[in-house]
Design an enzyme around this catalytic site. Structure first.
Site, short mmCIF file in Angstrom:
data_model
loop_
_atom_site.label_atom_id
_atom_site.label_comp_id
_atom_site.label_asym_id
_atom_site.label_seq_id
_atom_site.Cartn_x
_atom_site.Cartn_y
_atom_site.Cartn_z
N HIS A 81 2.03 -0.05 4.51
CA HIS A 81 1.35 0.47 4.61
C HIS A 81 -0.09 -0.32 5.39
O HIS A 81 0.20 -1.09 5.37
CB HIS A 81 0.56 1.69 3.70
CG HIS A 81 -0.04 0.24 2.39
ND1 HIS A 81 -1.23 -0.03 2.31
CD2 HIS A 81 0.83 0.26 1.32
CE1 HIS A 81 -1.28 -0.56 1.23
NE2 HIS A 81 -0.31 -0.25 0.46
N ASP A 83 -3.54 0.42 6.00
CA ASP A 83 -4.09 0.60 5.14
C ASP A 83 -4.65 0.14 4.21
O ASP A 83 -3.90 -0.65 3.47
CB ASP A 83 -4.49 2.07 4.95
CG ASP A 83 -4.00 2.38 3.73
OD1 ASP A 83 -2.47 2.34 3.58
OD2 ASP A 83 -4.52 3.53 2.71
N ASP A 120 -1.24 -6.14 -0.08
CA ASP A 120 -1.62 -5.73 -0.32
C ASP A 120 -2.10 -4.80 0.90
O ASP A 120 -3.21 -4.41 0.92
CB ASP A 120 -2.52 -5.34 -1.55
CG ASP A 120 -1.72 -3.60 -1.41
OD1 ASP A 120 -1.41 -3.20 -1.05
OD2 ASP A 120 -2.48 -3.37 -2.41
N GLU A 153 -1.81 4.72 2.09
CA GLU A 153 -0.86 4.62 0.63
C GLU A 153 -2.09 4.44 0.17
O GLU A 153 -2.45 4.80 -1.75
CB GLU A 153 -0.55 3.59 0.82
CG GLU A 153 0.48 3.12 -0.70
CD GLU A 153 -0.11 2.53 -1.69
OE1 GLU A 153 0.59 3.17 -2.63
OE2 GLU A 153 -1.11 1.71 -1.11
N GLU A 154 -3.35 4.37 -0.25
CA GLU A 154 -4.33 3.48 -0.71
C GLU A 154 -5.56 4.96 -1.16
O GLU A 154 -5.98 3.99 -2.15
CB GLU A 154 -5.29 2.69 -0.64
CG GLU A 154 -4.90 1.38 0.17
CD GLU A 154 -3.64 0.22 -1.76
OE1 GLU A 154 -3.83 0.66 -2.29
OE2 GLU A 154 -3.76 -0.46 -1.15
N ASP A 180 6.08 -3.83 -1.04
CA ASP A 180 4.66 -3.66 -1.17
C ASP A 180 4.52 -3.54 -2.92
O ASP A 180 3.68 -3.32 -3.54
CB ASP A 180 4.63 -2.49 -0.66
CG ASP A 180 2.87 -1.91 -0.42
OD1 ASP A 180 1.72 -2.51 -1.23
OD2 ASP A 180 2.41 -1.00 -1.38
N HIS A 427 -6.48 -5.39 -4.40
CA HIS A 427 -7.30 -4.71 -5.03
C HIS A 427 -8.96 -5.69 -5.21
O HIS A 427 -9.85 -4.72 -5.54
CB HIS A 427 -7.69 -3.56 -6.21
CG HIS A 427 -6.14 -2.76 -5.37
ND1 HIS A 427 -5.54 -1.53 -6.08
CD2 HIS A 427 -5.43 -3.00 -4.61
CE1 HIS A 427 -4.79 -0.83 -5.37
NE2 HIS A 427 -4.05 -1.26 -4.44
N1 BES Z 1 0.96 -1.56 -4.00
C1 BES Z 1 0.58 -1.01 -4.75
C2 BES Z 1 1.34 -1.23 -5.73
C3 BES Z 1 1.99 -1.91 -6.47
C4 BES Z 1 1.41 -3.14 -5.94
C5 BES Z 1 2.72 -1.63 -7.39
C6 BES Z 1 2.17 -4.09 -7.08
C7 BES Z 1 3.69 -3.05 -7.85
C8 BES Z 1 3.11 -4.76 -7.56
C9 BES Z 1 -0.53 -0.13 -3.85
O1 BES Z 1 -0.88 0.06 -2.95
C10 BES Z 1 -1.77 0.88 -4.79
O2 BES Z 1 -2.35 -0.36 -5.12
N2 BES Z 1 -0.74 1.76 -5.68
C11 BES Z 1 -2.55 2.73 -6.39
C12 BES Z 1 -1.62 3.87 -5.61
C13 BES Z 1 -2.60 4.76 -5.06
C14 BES Z 1 -1.85 6.21 -5.23
C15 BES Z 1 -3.67 4.76 -4.71
C16 BES Z 1 -1.94 1.92 -7.46
O3 BES Z 1 -1.26 1.21 -8.06
O4 BES Z 1 -3.34 2.14 -7.97
MN MN Z 2 0.14 -0.94 -1.41
MN MN Z 3 -2.85 -1.24 -2.72
#
Ligand code: BES
Ligand code: MN
Ligand code: MN
Length: 462
Positions: A81, A83, A120, A153-154, A180, A427
């Site tokens: 992603h 974004d 990320d 994705e975010e 990711d 984040h």
């Molecule tokens: N890349 C992350 C998820 C992640 C990071 C998984 C490190 C395992 C290790 C992804 O971009 C993310 O932030 N996902 C969100 C969910 C989404 C629906 C907003 C999350 O996990 O909060």
């Molecule tokens: Mn991610």
């Molecule tokens: Mn993320």
């Protein structure tokens, strides 16, 4: 770290990419998200995709690129992603989030790039495009490659789901490759074998029809903020068990031997606490820190607001109080079901004198992948060769809802080859990604292709 001319060019391109503030959650950045999509599109084209397109959606675009060498060859679909998360709180950044700088840190003596999205997922996704470019410079590939890079994705990947559902033929592939996630440490690579699901809720407690003077009315009516806090405190008990009836019904418990296997994962608890400035950890009774943050479901308040929060004091009973509450889910919990269980329980604990509204934002299913597949073996071999250390399987605590969706819709498993570290501050303010990790990724990815193609061919023969 002495960089080669090619590495320098990759670094410059990556930095240019990070300067585009592609914040998907913020409508004021809509144009920037488009700019980033165009940037990815051009980069895919230059790297060697024979065709590529920007697919507009009701939200942000999906960038798709193809390298189709031979229908007889296996097909790798790369997902990522472009974004990023909003950069706030801005005042906590040491340098502006969209003005990347390279700085050395104790963990990154060779330097790390500091910017929102550095890891990320712009940095990690970009490694795949560069690895692809390098592979093609040497020789045509003995596989087909499809890139699907999204911009939502975010914010829950809403439009990607529709795209996947209506383009199953186009997206046909043998394996999905994603960077990711993270790995344990620079000297201990790991392969993510699971992700948690997610159920994201918002609640609003309404009391009186207007804000009231807390002297004239205080003590005689419900205060929505007090009520909200009381209700939130009924979501978990003292042992951090979630009190929503039925919440644990479908949770797949790990066997003793699986838990023993997990306990072998090296987690330095003191380093873990130090890295986030804590003197104690906390979590569900009876589980280790590693278990609490990967194989156990959780419930967390992500935001809470209401009443007076300006300068000084204002004596008021607010009309409304709000909170955003999310639950991380594990196999075999169903996020739609959990959202409903949450909604009915939350409403059931509301006292008289308030009205409670609950809305579901978005969700995602949990994911697990076995380690006896050729995709996993290829990844294992690749890390082993470039790090000189065997990677360990590890369940991740984060969520990537499209991964289980790909499995459902396309019937294909994903290989989660992450190169990030927990300390990368994704984040958070001062997100960064090490040059070591970035270039190690670019080195490791082609090895994955090499071994995957070899194992795939071997499998065809039997
Ligand atoms: N890349 C992350 C998820 C992640 C990071 C998984 C490190 C395992 C290790 C992804 O971009 C993310 O932030 N996902 C969100 C969910 C989404 C629906 C907003 C999350 O996990 O909060
Ligand atoms: Mn991610
Ligand atoms: Mn993320």
């Amino acid at each position: 770290m002495k960089l080669t001319a090619t590495q320098n060019r990759f670094l410059e391109e990556w930095i240019a990419f990070l300067k585009i503030p592609s914040v998907s959650a913020d409508p004021t950045h809509k144009k920037d998200v488009q700019t980033a999509a165009h940037w990815v599109h051009d980069t895919l084209q230059k790297a060697g995709c024979q065709s590529s397109e920007i697919i507009q959606t009701p939200g942000h675009p999906i960038v798709y690129g193809e390298y189709l060498e031979n229908p007889e060859y296996p097909t790798v679909l790369v997902y990522g992603h472009y974004d990023v998360q909003p950069p706030d709180p801005l005042e906590l950044w040491d340098s502006p989030p969209f003005e990347p700088v390279i700085k050395k840190t104790p963990l990154h003596p060779q330097g790390a790039v500091f910017a929102r999205g550095a890891c990320d997922d712009k940095g990690q996704m970009f490694m795949h495009i560069k690895a692809f470019e390098l592979m093609l410079e040497k020789a045509p590939l003995a596989c087909n490659v499809k890139f699907m890079i999204e911009g939502e994705e975010e914010v829950g990947s809403d439009n990607l789901e529709d795209f996947v559902k209506s383009n199953k033929e186009k997206l046909q592939c043998d394996i999905i490759l994603i960077s990711d996630t993270g790995m344990l440490a620079q000297d201990q690579p790991s392969i993510t074998t699971g992700l948690r699901g997610l159920s994201y809720m918002e609640v609003c407690v309404t009391g009186p029809n207007r804000d009231l003077h807390s002297g004239l009315y205080g003590g005689s009516v419900q205060n929505p903020i007090n009520v909200l806090c009381e209700m939130i405190s009924q979501l978990r008990d003292d042992n951090k068990k979630i009190l929503i009836p039925g919440f644990y019904d479908k949770v797949l418990e790990l066997s003793e031997s699986e838990r023993k296997e997990m306990a072998k994962i090296p987690l330095d608890l003191d380093a873990f606490k130090n890295s986030i400035g804590l003197d104690a950890v906390a979590g569900e009774e009876g589980f280790s820190t590693e278990e609490r943050r990967s194989i156990r479901p959780t419930l967390d308040v992500n935001g809470i607001w209401g009443g007076y929060i300006g300068e000084g004091a204002k004596t008021v009973i607010p009309s409304k109080a709000h909170a955003k509450i999310s639950m991380r889910l594990v196999p075999n919990q169903n996020w739609e079901e959990i959202s409903e269980l949450f909604t009915s329980y939350f409403k059931s604990i509301a006292p008289a004198g308030v009205k409670v509204d609950v809305t579901t934002h978005h969700g995602g299913y949990p994911y697990v992948t076995p380690s006896d597949t050729i995709g996993y073996q290829a990844a294992h071999q690749a890390y082993l060769e470039t790090f000189g250390i065997a990677p360990v399987p590890k369940r991740g605590g984060g969520s990537i809802p499209i991964v289980p969706m790909f499995e459902n819709e396309l019937g294909v498993k994903s290989i989660l080859m992450g190169f990030g570290l927990d300390s990368d501050a994704i984040h958070s303010p001062n997100e960064h990604y090490g040059l070591f990790n970035f270039f190690k990724g670019i080195e490791t990815i082609p090895r994955f292709y090499e071994h995957y193609i070899r194992l795939w061919k071997e499998k065809q023969l039997v």
